[in-house]
Design a protein around this motif. Structure first.
Motif, PDB file in Angstrom:
ATOM      1  N   GLU A   6       0.857  -1.183   0.000  1.00  0.00           N
ATOM      2  CA  GLU A   6       0.000   0.000   0.000  1.00  0.00           C
ATOM      3  C   GLU A   6       0.903   1.246   0.000  1.00  0.00           C
ATOM      4  O   GLU A   6       1.570   1.526   1.010  1.00  0.00           O
ATOM      5  N   VAL A   9       0.450   3.680   2.958  1.00  0.00           N
ATOM      6  CA  VAL A   9       0.984   3.177   4.230  1.00  0.00           C
ATOM      7  C   VAL A   9       2.492   3.382   4.239  1.00  0.00           C
ATOM      8  O   VAL A   9       3.078   3.855   5.230  1.00  0.00           O
ATOM      9  N   LYS A  50       0.846  -9.416   4.072  1.00  0.00           N
ATOM     10  CA  LYS A  50      -0.011  -9.764   2.927  1.00  0.00           C
ATOM     11  C   LYS A  50       0.340  -8.856   1.755  1.00  0.00           C
ATOM     12  O   LYS A  50      -0.022  -7.687   1.713  1.00  0.00           O
ATOM     13  N   ALA A  77      -2.186  -6.188   9.186  1.00  0.00           N
ATOM     14  CA  ALA A  77      -3.531  -5.684   9.438  1.00  0.00           C
ATOM     15  C   ALA A  77      -4.507  -6.854   9.462  1.00  0.00           C
ATOM     16  O   ALA A  77      -5.678  -6.706   9.756  1.00  0.00           O
ATOM     17  N   GLY A  78      -4.010  -8.023   9.119  1.00  0.00           N
ATOM     18  CA  GLY A  78      -4.883  -9.195   9.032  1.00  0.00           C
ATOM     19  C   GLY A  78      -4.939  -9.978  10.334  1.00  0.00           C
ATOM     20  O   GLY A  78      -4.348  -9.581  11.344  1.00  0.00           O
ATOM     21  N   GLU A  79      -5.622 -11.118  10.309  1.00  0.00           N
ATOM     22  CA  GLU A  79      -5.844 -11.944  11.505  1.00  0.00           C
ATOM     23  C   GLU A  79      -5.094 -13.254  11.473  1.00  0.00           C
ATOM     24  O   GLU A  79      -4.841 -13.865  12.464  1.00  0.00           O
ATOM     25  N   MET A  80      -4.758 -13.708  10.276  1.00  0.00           N
ATOM     26  CA  MET A  80      -4.208 -15.062  10.182  1.00  0.00           C
ATOM     27  C   MET A  80      -2.720 -15.038   9.977  1.00  0.00           C
ATOM     28  O   MET A  80      -2.196 -14.245   9.218  1.00  0.00           O
ATOM     29  N   LYS A  98      -1.263  -3.027  12.352  1.00  0.00           N
ATOM     30  CA  LYS A  98      -1.750  -1.776  11.739  1.00  0.00           C
ATOM     31  C   LYS A  98      -3.219  -1.600  12.105  1.00  0.00           C
ATOM     32  O   LYS A  98      -3.940  -2.596  12.171  1.00  0.00           O
ATOM     33  N   PRO A  99      -3.728  -0.406  12.271  1.00  0.00           N
ATOM     34  CA  PRO A  99      -2.996   0.865  12.287  1.00  0.00           C
ATOM     35  C   PRO A  99      -2.321   1.110  13.634  1.00  0.00           C
ATOM     36  O   PRO A  99      -2.859   0.702  14.661  1.00  0.00           O
ATOM     37  N   GLU A 101      -0.361   4.035  16.111  1.00  0.00           N
ATOM     38  CA  GLU A 101      -0.129   5.489  16.267  1.00  0.00           C
ATOM     39  C   GLU A 101       1.362   5.786  16.158  1.00  0.00           C
ATOM     40  O   GLU A 101       2.211   4.939  16.481  1.00  0.00           O
TER      41      GLU A 101
ATOM     42  N   ASN B 499     -10.309 -12.150   7.719  1.00  0.00           N
ATOM     43  CA  ASN B 499      -8.937 -11.750   7.441  1.00  0.00           C
ATOM     44  C   ASN B 499      -8.904 -10.602   6.428  1.00  0.00           C
ATOM     45  O   ASN B 499      -8.229  -9.586   6.614  1.00  0.00           O
ATOM     46  N   ALA B 502     -10.569  -7.454   7.915  1.00  0.00           N
ATOM     47  CA  ALA B 502      -9.675  -6.811   8.883  1.00  0.00           C
ATOM     48  C   ALA B 502      -8.608  -6.004   8.151  1.00  0.00           C
ATOM     49  O   ALA B 502      -8.343  -4.833   8.470  1.00  0.00           O
ATOM     50  N   HIS B 503      -8.023  -6.662   7.173  1.00  0.00           N
ATOM     51  CA  HIS B 503      -6.942  -6.015   6.427  1.00  0.00           C
ATOM     52  C   HIS B 503      -7.435  -4.760   5.718  1.00  0.00           C
ATOM     53  O   HIS B 503      -6.835  -3.688   5.795  1.00  0.00           O
ATOM     54  N   GLU B 504      -8.572  -4.869   5.038  1.00  0.00           N
ATOM     55  CA  GLU B 504      -9.067  -3.748   4.234  1.00  0.00           C
ATOM     56  C   GLU B 504      -9.599  -2.604   5.072  1.00  0.00           C
ATOM     57  O   GLU B 504      -9.548  -1.444   4.656  1.00  0.00           O
ATOM     58  N   ARG B 506      -8.545  -1.916   8.277  1.00  0.00           N
ATOM     59  CA  ARG B 506      -7.471  -1.336   9.101  1.00  0.00           C
ATOM     60  C   ARG B 506      -6.454  -0.558   8.266  1.00  0.00           C
ATOM     61  O   ARG B 506      -5.928   0.459   8.709  1.00  0.00           O
ATOM     62  N   THR B 507      -6.162  -1.070   7.080  1.00  0.00           N
ATOM     63  CA  THR B 507      -5.075  -0.484   6.289  1.00  0.00           C
ATOM     64  C   THR B 507      -5.241   1.012   6.018  1.00  0.00           C
ATOM     65  O   THR B 507      -4.294   1.783   6.233  1.00  0.00           O
ATOM     66  N   ILE B 509      -6.658   3.265   7.664  1.00  0.00           N
ATOM     67  CA  ILE B 509      -6.590   4.093   8.873  1.00  0.00           C
ATOM     68  C   ILE B 509      -5.138   4.482   9.188  1.00  0.00           C
ATOM     69  O   ILE B 509      -4.877   5.561   9.745  1.00  0.00           O
ATOM     70  N   LYS B 540      -9.686   7.478  14.900  1.00  0.00           N
ATOM     71  CA  LYS B 540      -9.609   6.530  16.026  1.00  0.00           C
ATOM     72  C   LYS B 540     -10.964   5.885  16.286  1.00  0.00           C
ATOM     73  O   LYS B 540     -11.052   4.705  16.630  1.00  0.00           O
ATOM     74  N   GLN B 543     -11.341   3.331  13.868  1.00  0.00           N
ATOM     75  CA  GLN B 543     -10.478   2.211  14.260  1.00  0.00           C
ATOM     76  C   GLN B 543     -11.149   1.360  15.333  1.00  0.00           C
ATOM     77  O   GLN B 543     -11.167   0.140  15.246  1.00  0.00           O
ATOM     78  N   GLU B 547     -12.394  -2.534  14.995  1.00  0.00           N
ATOM     79  CA  GLU B 547     -11.973  -3.610  15.901  1.00  0.00           C
ATOM     80  C   GLU B 547     -13.181  -4.273  16.545  1.00  0.00           C
ATOM     81  O   GLU B 547     -13.232  -5.502  16.681  1.00  0.00           O
ATOM     82  N   LEU B 550     -14.951  -6.421  13.982  1.00  0.00           N
ATOM     83  CA  LEU B 550     -14.160  -7.635  13.738  1.00  0.00           C
ATOM     84  C   LEU B 550     -14.280  -8.595  14.921  1.00  0.00           C
ATOM     85  O   LEU B 550     -14.417  -9.808  14.743  1.00  0.00           O
ATOM     86  N   LYS B 554     -15.834 -12.359  14.846  1.00  0.00           N
ATOM     87  CA  LYS B 554     -15.090 -13.532  15.327  1.00  0.00           C
ATOM     88  C   LYS B 554     -15.902 -14.287  16.367  1.00  0.00           C
ATOM     89  O   LYS B 554     -15.956 -15.514  16.367  1.00  0.00           O
TER      90      LYS B 554
END
Lengths: 117, 737
Positions: A6, A9, A50, A77-80, A98-99, A101, B499, B502-504, B506-507, B509, B540, B543, B547, B550, B554
């Motif tokens: 990204e 980022v 990723k 930023a992922g879970e796995m 991520k994210p 501060e 997954n 979460a990635h999409e 969070r990124t 932010i 925030k 964010q 969370e 997500l 889960k």
């Protein structure tokens, strides 16, 4: 070295770190990053996990062939996680979620850089 | 041949003569008696004893020999007709014995043999007689006499049997066709008495019906065979005759388990043959006995067959409806059961269903060639084969199947193999073929490598209802396996989604927060700083919402995993307080009532921190100015209890019942309304409980009852011991402005 597919980022992390006096090379293509890696040049790698083409673990595995001692921190930023990469995975590996501060990022980078290798 | 009798004392001259004429016969006999010095053994048919009594010359010869001390034994057939003569004969000879059916006549002394021609007319003397003094002839016939003598019955016993009507017990084995036919006819004629129980092939019964009933001149006068029982195998070819015999009064039952012998038994007698009597063949041999033990034995065999037989009406209905009698067979021998299973598989016409009791059982059968067999029937006959195996602990079942069947190459598409949950593992293997036949094999010892050692009892059945029932069990498990696979795939997709989401989420932010914070440092203008604060605050907030969403996802997909570690609870609480101190309202303070120095717990530190932060945040949000938040920890009964009390307005009764559900919030206080839902899931995932209550009312007349949130978590003994048990201490207040 920061590698994240990204660009925004990459830019944000690079600016934060450079603002605090770090010298940063940022790449958004892991293959290009691998090509440009120089042994014993980088104190720390911050790698996104990723990424298309080559994920962060695979990239680190390849970099380790060039420089076995380089420190690494994985951005996620992922879970796995990728359980198959047990050859490069250990409890000392650092992960940054991520994210994050800016203040926390600087604190974590300083901690990692000051760790004895 | 000569007409003159032999000379007395001519023992040195050995010869054998045939003498003709009654006079010569009598003279020869008289000469024989007078020549005898030690003994005379006589064997005569039932017509001869009368001659000894009636014929004077012969009678005198006997008496004379007796007076000379000659030992005389006499063997004959004592009958009701000659019993009187035999009684007299007993007084003349030394011993008289009886033997049934004597036909030949001969006499023996120590050196001579005399044999009048056999005659069955009473009172008539033979017209020819054979004489011999040849030692070999004498010895040979002496042997015959002695053999017959040993088999004979004493005269007294025989006479008693005749006089008292006692039946003489004997067992005979007949081999001459005419004798067999005669005896059979005699007994079949008696079948009409209703005393007889018959077990035979249908040929036997057909034979009886054809030969003895149909040959009577007036079939209508056939003796009704009321009461006579017959048990044998009834099938569609002989149903017609069965109906006729039923009409004649015979009682009939069907059995599949035929005796190897055809036999008939009455209360007094039995007869049996092993010959099948197919088509026009009659029995070639016959065993007849009236020995009580034989009769009892065959009656017992018949009664067992009769008891287990199928009613004739039921059997006829089965045949007419095309239903074959169901059979259940227990197979004790593992070799036989395995052989039977292979035979069953080969006999399949449409489908084979197989459940293996375990992966080991599958391996054992593969070594016996079962997969080859399945492949063969699938490829050559298009038989559909479905196989179920229980899963292994490491979920490697299909890998094991692939390894075991690698040598076979690509399996035809008619063969399908699935695994089912390990909980379905049993100790029986099930085979169902065409939903008509089933074979259940017990696994006696799954640790054995040899299939014959591992297998126990087996039960075979050709009962359709039983086969269909097992097939339905199979289908249920097959469906379960498909659902299980679908669930796993769904689960995988769910995890993938989480997954990716979460990635999409969070990124983006990261650059928003990061770059805005950088800009903040470089901006002096108050207004611009204010605008950046708004951006950062909302980033925030986004964010937090990300969370929370997500986390909820889960929780609802049961993907919430805990990363447990050991840490000190109080230390974590103090850190949490430090993190959220900025939210404390004016004049608020936090009071700590902690159980002891610290409590060691093993839990997901980040998640537990999330719970504490959520509860503290709520307490701070709902507290009024100059309020107090009290945090108390206790250890009670292997549990840690954490209690957070505020002095705010308390929990709104309207939302109280839904407090720990999703999106419960008061509009004026904001928040996503997910915090308590997530906290509850986290605490419960740790094996604990969380609940809320309102505090006591009226504090100095103000409605400041406050809210109390409590959660528990289990501690193990080690954790409890590690926690030092000092008296509860008040750690004071933390004042914040």
């Amino acid at each position: 070295m920061i590698v994240d597919d990204e660009p925004d980022v990459n830019l944000s992390l690079k600016m934060v770190l450079e603002d605090k006096g770090f010298e940063v090379d940022a790449f958004d293509d892991p293959l290009v990053a691998l090509e440009n890696f120089r042994k014993r040049y980088y104190d720390l790698l911050i790698l996104d996990i990723k990424m298309p083409g080559m994920n962060g673990f695979e990239l680190y595995r390849e970099i380790k062939k060039k420089d076995n001692k380089v420190k690494v921190c994985f951005l996620t930023a992922g879970e796995m996680y990728y359980g198959v990469y047990t050859d490069i995975f250990n409890e000392n590996n650092q992960f940054i979620r991520k994210p994050i501060e800016n203040e926390e990022l600087i604190k974590r980078v300083n901690e990692m850089m000051s760790d004895a290798s | 041949m000569t007409s003159s009798p032999p000379s007395p004392g001519s023992s040195s001259y050995q010869r054998t003569d045939v003498l003709c004429g009654v006079d010569n016969v009598i003279n020869a006999e008289l000469q024989f008696f007078s020549s005898s010095k030690k003994r005379i053994d006589t064997c005569m048919n039932y017509t001869r004893p009368s001659l000894v009594i009636v014929l004077q010359s012969i009678n005198k010869a006997f008496l004379d020999a007796r007076s000379r001390g000659i030992k005389m034994r006499y063997l004959t057939e004592i009958t009701a007709d000659n019993i009187a003569y035999c009684k007299e004969l007993i007084t003349i000879v030394d011993e008289l014995r009886h033997l049934d059916g004597i036909k030949g006549n001969f006499m023996l002394s120590e050196s001579e043999y005399l044999a009048p021609v056999a005659l069955f007319e009473k009172g008539k003397i033979a017209s020819q007689i054979i004489y011999s003094n040849v030692k070999e002839i004498v010895d040979q016939h002496q042997y015959i006499f002695d053999t017959l003598w040993d088999k004979a019955l004493s005269a007294e016993q025989r006479i008693r049997e005749i006089e008292e009507g006692i039946e003489h017990h004997q067992t005979r084995f007949l081999e001459k066709p005419e004798e067999v036919t005669k005896e059979l006819k005699h007994r079949i004629d008696a079948i009409g008495s209703g005393e007889w129980s018959i077990c035979s092939t249908f040929y036997g019964l057909q034979r009886i019906y054809d030969d003895f009933y149909m040959q009577k001149s007036d079939p209508d006068s056939c003796t009704k065979i009321n009461g006579t029982k017959w048990v044998g195998s009834i099938d569609k070819d002989n149903v017609g005759l069965v109906r006729i015999l039923l009409g004649l009064g015979m009682k009939i039952k069907h059995t599949k388990n035929m005796s190897p012998m055809n036999f008939a038994v009455s209360p007094k007698e039995m007869f049996a043959t092993i010959d099948e009597m197919k088509c026009d063949q009659m029995a070639k041999s016959l065993l007849i006995s009236n020995e009580p033990l034989y009769v009892k034995h065959f009656n017992f065999i018949f009664e067992e067959l009769w008891k287990n037989g199928v009613n004739v009406e039921d059997r006829i209905r089965q045949i007419e409806e095309g239903i074959d009698q169901a059979n259940i067979e227990i197979i004790q021998n593992p070799e036989e059961s395995i052989k039977r299973s292979h035979e069953l598989i080969r006999s399949a016409k449409e489908e084979v269903l197989r459940i293996f009791s375990s992966v080991n059982a599958f391996r054992r059968q593969v070594r016996l060639g079962i997969m080859h067999l399945f492949k063969e029937i699938a490829e050559n006959h298009g038989i559909k084969v479905r196989i179920l195996l229980p899963a292994t602990d490491d979920q490697q079942t299909m890998q094991i199947v692939n390894e075991e069947t690698a040598a076979l190459g690509l399996l035809p598409h008619e063969i399908a193999i699935k695994s089912v949950d390990k909980s379905t593992q049993t100790s029986i293997g099930i085979l169902v073929v065409d939903r008509n036949e089933s074979l259940i094999v017990e696994t006696k010892d799954d640790t054995k490598g040899d299939p014959y050692d591992a297998a126990g009892l087996a039960v075979y059945s050709n009962s359709k209802p039983i086969a269909v029932s097992y097939a339905s069990i199979f289908e249920s498990l097959w469906k379960q396996s498909e659902l299980y696979e679908q669930l796993k795939m769904h689960d995988r997709m769910q995890r993938e989604f989480i997954n990716i989401a979460a990635h999409e989420l969070r990124t983006p932010i990261q650059p928003i927060l990061g770059l805005t914070q950088i800009l903040q440092h470089g901006v002096k203008d108050g207004y611009q700083l204010q605008l950046m604060d708004i951006v950062i605050r909302n980033a925030k907030r986004l964010q937090r919402l990300t969370e929370d969403i997500l986390d909820v996802t889960k929780i609802e997909s049961h993907s919430l995993h805990l990363n447990k570690e050991k840490f000190k609870m109080h230390e974590m609480i103090l850190n949490s307080i430090a993190d959220c101190k900025s939210q404390l309202k004016k004049g608020n303070d936090i009071k700590l009532e902690l159980a002891c120095d610290d409590i060691f717990v093993e839990a997901d530190r980040a998640r537990l921190n999330q719970v504490i932060m959520n509860l503290l945040s709520n307490a701070m949000k709902f507290n009024q100015e100059h309020g107090t938040i009290t945090i108390r920890t206790q250890i009670v009964d292997n549990q840690i209890i954490v209690r957070i009390k505020d002095t705010g307005i308390g929990i709104d009764p309207e939302i109280f019942p839904r407090l720990f559900t999703k999106f419960v919030t008061k509009a004026e206080t904001g928040g996503t309304g997910l915090g308590l839902f997530i906290s509850k899931a986290i605490i419960e995932a740790h094996g604990g409980r969380i609940w809320a209550e309102n505090g006591s009312t009226s504090n100095n007349g103000n409605e400041r009852r406050g809210a109390i949130f409590t959660f528990t978590m289990p501690l193990n003994k080690e954790q409890e011991q590690q926690s030092s048990l000092q008296p509860q201490q008040d750690m004071g207040q933390i004042d914040h402005l």
